[in-house]
Design a protein around this motif. Structure first.
Motif, mmCIF file in Angstrom:
data_model
loop_
_atom_site.group_PDB
_atom_site.id
_atom_site.type_symbol
_atom_site.label_atom_id
_atom_site.label_comp_id
_atom_site.label_asym_id
_atom_site.label_seq_id
_atom_site.Cartn_x
_atom_site.Cartn_y
_atom_site.Cartn_z
ATOM 1 N N MET A 59 25.736 -21.758 4.153
ATOM 2 C CA MET A 59 24.434 -20.859 4.644
ATOM 3 C C MET A 59 24.596 -19.721 4.199
ATOM 4 S SD MET A 59 25.806 -20.213 8.531
ATOM 5 C CE MET A 59 24.572 -18.749 8.680
ATOM 6 N N GLU A 60 23.304 -19.125 4.219
ATOM 7 C CA GLU A 60 23.088 -17.544 3.644
ATOM 8 C C GLU A 60 23.217 -16.578 4.848
ATOM 9 O OE1 GLU A 60 19.648 -17.602 1.082
ATOM 10 O OE2 GLU A 60 20.459 -18.886 -0.305
ATOM 11 N N LEU A 61 23.734 -15.616 4.454
ATOM 12 C CA LEU A 61 23.421 -14.311 5.563
ATOM 13 C C LEU A 61 22.029 -14.015 5.833
ATOM 14 C CD1 LEU A 61 26.732 -12.511 4.639
ATOM 15 C CD2 LEU A 61 26.324 -14.138 6.336
ATOM 16 N N ALA A 62 21.653 -13.446 6.968
ATOM 17 C CA ALA A 62 20.455 -13.004 7.209
ATOM 18 C C ALA A 62 20.628 -11.387 6.968
ATOM 19 C CB ALA A 62 19.858 -13.190 8.606
ATOM 20 N N GLY A 63 21.691 -10.819 7.247
ATOM 21 C CA GLY A 63 21.539 -9.112 6.873
ATOM 22 C C GLY A 63 22.866 -8.885 5.673
ATOM 23 N N GLU A 64 22.780 -7.554 5.356
ATOM 24 C CA GLU A 64 23.645 -7.111 4.426
ATOM 25 C C GLU A 64 24.963 -7.029 4.728
ATOM 26 O OE1 GLU A 64 24.217 -3.237 1.541
ATOM 27 O OE2 GLU A 64 22.471 -3.094 3.344
ATOM 28 N N LEU A 65 25.788 -7.634 3.975
ATOM 29 C CA LEU A 65 27.253 -7.478 4.383
ATOM 30 C C LEU A 65 27.870 -6.262 3.636
ATOM 31 C CD1 LEU A 65 30.222 -8.484 5.257
ATOM 32 C CD2 LEU A 65 30.423 -9.741 2.926
ATOM 33 N N ARG A 66 28.182 -4.982 4.434
ATOM 34 C CA ARG A 66 28.560 -3.926 3.994
ATOM 35 C C ARG A 66 30.152 -3.933 4.253
ATOM 36 N NH1 ARG A 66 24.138 0.718 6.260
ATOM 37 N NH2 ARG A 66 22.305 -0.596 5.233
ATOM 38 N N ARG A 67 30.783 -3.079 3.377
ATOM 39 C CA ARG A 67 32.249 -3.221 3.184
ATOM 40 C C ARG A 67 32.682 -1.649 3.116
ATOM 41 N NH1 ARG A 67 34.154 -8.191 0.462
ATOM 42 N NH2 ARG A 67 32.387 -9.580 0.282
ATOM 43 N N PRO A 68 32.752 -1.070 4.275
ATOM 44 C CA PRO A 68 33.157 0.573 4.303
ATOM 45 C C PRO A 68 34.845 0.463 3.965
ATOM 46 C CG PRO A 68 32.820 -0.484 6.796
ATOM 47 C CD PRO A 68 32.432 -1.481 5.770
ATOM 48 N N ARG A 69 34.982 1.608 3.209
ATOM 49 C CA ARG A 69 36.421 1.722 2.837
ATOM 50 C C ARG A 69 37.117 2.808 3.652
ATOM 51 N NH1 ARG A 69 37.254 -2.814 0.095
ATOM 52 N NH2 ARG A 69 35.437 -3.154 -1.488
ATOM 53 N N THR A 70 36.432 3.481 4.444
ATOM 54 C CA THR A 70 37.295 4.293 5.391
ATOM 55 C C THR A 70 36.806 4.199 6.976
ATOM 56 O OG1 THR A 70 35.373 6.121 5.429
ATOM 57 C CG2 THR A 70 36.928 6.235 3.442
ATOM 58 N N VAL A 71 37.659 4.906 7.488
ATOM 59 C CA VAL A 71 37.559 4.566 9.132
ATOM 60 C C VAL A 71 36.276 5.434 9.614
ATOM 61 C CG1 VAL A 71 38.452 5.486 11.592
ATOM 62 C CG2 VAL A 71 39.935 4.808 9.465
ATOM 63 N N GLU A 72 35.893 6.419 8.943
ATOM 64 C CA GLU A 72 34.852 7.197 9.265
ATOM 65 C C GLU A 72 33.605 6.452 8.888
ATOM 66 O OE1 GLU A 72 38.098 9.869 9.119
ATOM 67 O OE2 GLU A 72 37.209 8.453 7.555
ATOM 68 N N ASP A 73 33.535 5.711 7.726
ATOM 69 C CA ASP A 73 32.568 5.029 7.316
ATOM 70 C C ASP A 73 32.295 3.492 8.117
ATOM 71 O OD1 ASP A 73 31.904 6.818 5.508
ATOM 72 O OD2 ASP A 73 32.781 5.416 3.649
ATOM 73 N N ALA A 74 33.531 2.952 8.611
ATOM 74 C CA ALA A 74 33.683 2.058 9.469
ATOM 75 C C ALA A 74 33.014 2.399 10.711
ATOM 76 C CB ALA A 74 34.621 1.452 9.644
ATOM 77 N N VAL A 75 33.190 3.305 11.558
ATOM 78 C CA VAL A 75 32.729 3.707 12.622
ATOM 79 C C VAL A 75 31.182 3.846 12.514
ATOM 80 C CG1 VAL A 75 32.714 5.530 14.430
ATOM 81 C CG2 VAL A 75 34.988 4.559 13.560
ATOM 82 N N ALA A 76 30.909 4.790 11.429
ATOM 83 C CA ALA A 76 29.339 4.612 11.207
ATOM 84 C C ALA A 76 28.822 3.417 11.304
ATOM 85 C CB ALA A 76 29.154 5.557 9.967
ATOM 86 N N GLU A 77 29.209 2.605 10.535
ATOM 87 C CA GLU A 77 28.453 1.341 10.396
ATOM 88 C C GLU A 77 28.560 0.533 11.660
ATOM 89 O OE1 GLU A 77 27.002 -2.600 8.564
ATOM 90 O OE2 GLU A 77 26.703 -0.175 8.479
ATOM 91 N N GLN A 78 29.555 0.765 12.456
ATOM 92 C CA GLN A 78 29.463 0.045 14.035
ATOM 93 C C GLN A 78 28.304 0.777 14.680
ATOM 94 O OE1 GLN A 78 33.501 0.317 15.651
ATOM 95 N NE2 GLN A 78 33.665 -1.927 15.082
ATOM 96 N N GLN A 79 27.913 2.083 14.586
ATOM 97 C CA GLN A 79 27.202 2.754 15.387
ATOM 98 C C GLN A 79 25.818 2.262 14.824
ATOM 99 O OE1 GLN A 79 27.724 4.238 17.867
ATOM 100 N NE2 GLN A 79 29.504 5.507 17.659
ATOM 101 N N ARG A 80 25.776 1.891 13.424
ATOM 102 C CA ARG A 80 24.411 1.389 12.797
ATOM 103 C C ARG A 80 24.121 -0.255 13.586
ATOM 104 N NH1 ARG A 80 22.172 -2.117 9.261
ATOM 105 N NH2 ARG A 80 24.245 -3.034 8.750
ATOM 106 N N LEU A 81 25.168 -0.897 13.525
ATOM 107 C CA LEU A 81 24.943 -2.266 14.088
ATOM 108 C C LEU A 81 24.899 -2.347 15.505
ATOM 109 C CD1 LEU A 81 28.005 -3.819 12.217
ATOM 110 C CD2 LEU A 81 25.748 -4.313 11.685
ATOM 111 N N ARG A 82 25.130 -1.486 16.300
ATOM 112 C CA ARG A 82 25.019 -1.161 17.481
ATOM 113 C C ARG A 82 23.564 -1.212 17.949
ATOM 114 N NH1 ARG A 82 28.272 2.764 22.029
ATOM 115 N NH2 ARG A 82 26.990 1.752 23.958
#
Length: 241
Positions: A1-24
């Motif tokens: 199956m194909e993903l409906a959204g973009e798979l983002r791969r943050p490399r730092t804690v700060e980027d990962a927290v920002a990605e979670q805020q976006r996903l929220r």
């Protein structure tokens, strides 16, 4: 199956927290359909060999009525993100996505061994996966992690709110009489009422739902069989199991 959204791969804690805020901002922890019409449920689990720096993800699709496994896939990947509490999804999602690429078709709902909105930023693995796939998802965890709850009644089906302060983020749910509860939280496109009802339907004999039991066995087997030498150069090797 194909993903409906973009798979983002943050490399730092700060980027990962920002990605979670976006996903929220994209999470909808509410029912958008009739869960009684779901015919398939997919368990999602990940096993780790931290010493070798690899993990194995498994997706086991079960027929909701019979609890028979109708599809199963695994993928072994390098661990791309460090262990940071609250950011575990970024260790698991790449391997899970690789496994999903080998899945024959989309299930009606994902049941994750982990959390949905029962998470400090309300974006646990189930919420993350739900947004990424566009498919209803919820979490069934083995412990309450950051949150508190009263003990539910001893009978099957009893539940109590899982609380972050005064906010309910899930439920402690007794799936078997007198057995330790599980901790259910909505992830995406499903409410906690439906999540608890589906969990009980999948946990007819044991504490954990059969989706979780099947996925756990698969990912552990895949990790033991592949080992670090069995990885593809790209870092992931999806396969049917």
């Amino acid at each position: 199956m194909e993903l409906a959204g973009e798979l983002r791969r943050p490399r730092t804690v700060e980027d990962a927290v920002a990605e979670q805020q976006r996903l929220r901002g994209l999470v909808r922890a509410e029912s958008v359909g009739d869960a009684a019409r779901w015919r398939t449920a997919a368990g999602v689990d990940v096993a780790y060999d931290d010493e070798a720096g690899v993990c194995a993800a498994a997706v086991a699709v079960l027929d909701v009525a019979s609890l028979d496994v109708v599809d199963a896939v695994t993928a072994v990947s390098r661990i791309e993100f460090p262990y940071v509490p609250g950011l575990l999804a970024f260790r698991e999602i790449p391997a899970v996505a690789a496994a999903l690429s080998a899945l024959a078709g989309a299930p009606d709902v994902f049941v994750c061994d982990g959390y949905g909105v029962a998470h400090p930023r309300r974006v646990g693995l189930a919420s993350h996966l739900g947004v990424l796939t566009g498919i209803p998802a919820f979490g069934v965890a083995k412990n309450p992690l950051y949150f508190r709850c009263d003990e539910p009644g001893a009978e099957r089906g009893s539940s109590t709110p899982l609380l972050d302060g005064a906010e309910a983020v899930g439920r402690a749910l007794r799936t078997q009489p007198g057995v330790k509860p599980v901790y259910v939280s909505a992830g995406h496109l499903v409410g906690v009422d439906e999540a608890c009802a589906v969990t009980l339907g999948l946990a007819r004999r044991y504490r954990l739902p059969e989706t979780t039991r099947a996925a756990d066995q698969l990912c552990r087997g895949a990790l033991a069989e592949a080992g670090p030498a069995g990885l593809a150069p790209s870092g992931g090797a999806p396969s049917s199991a």
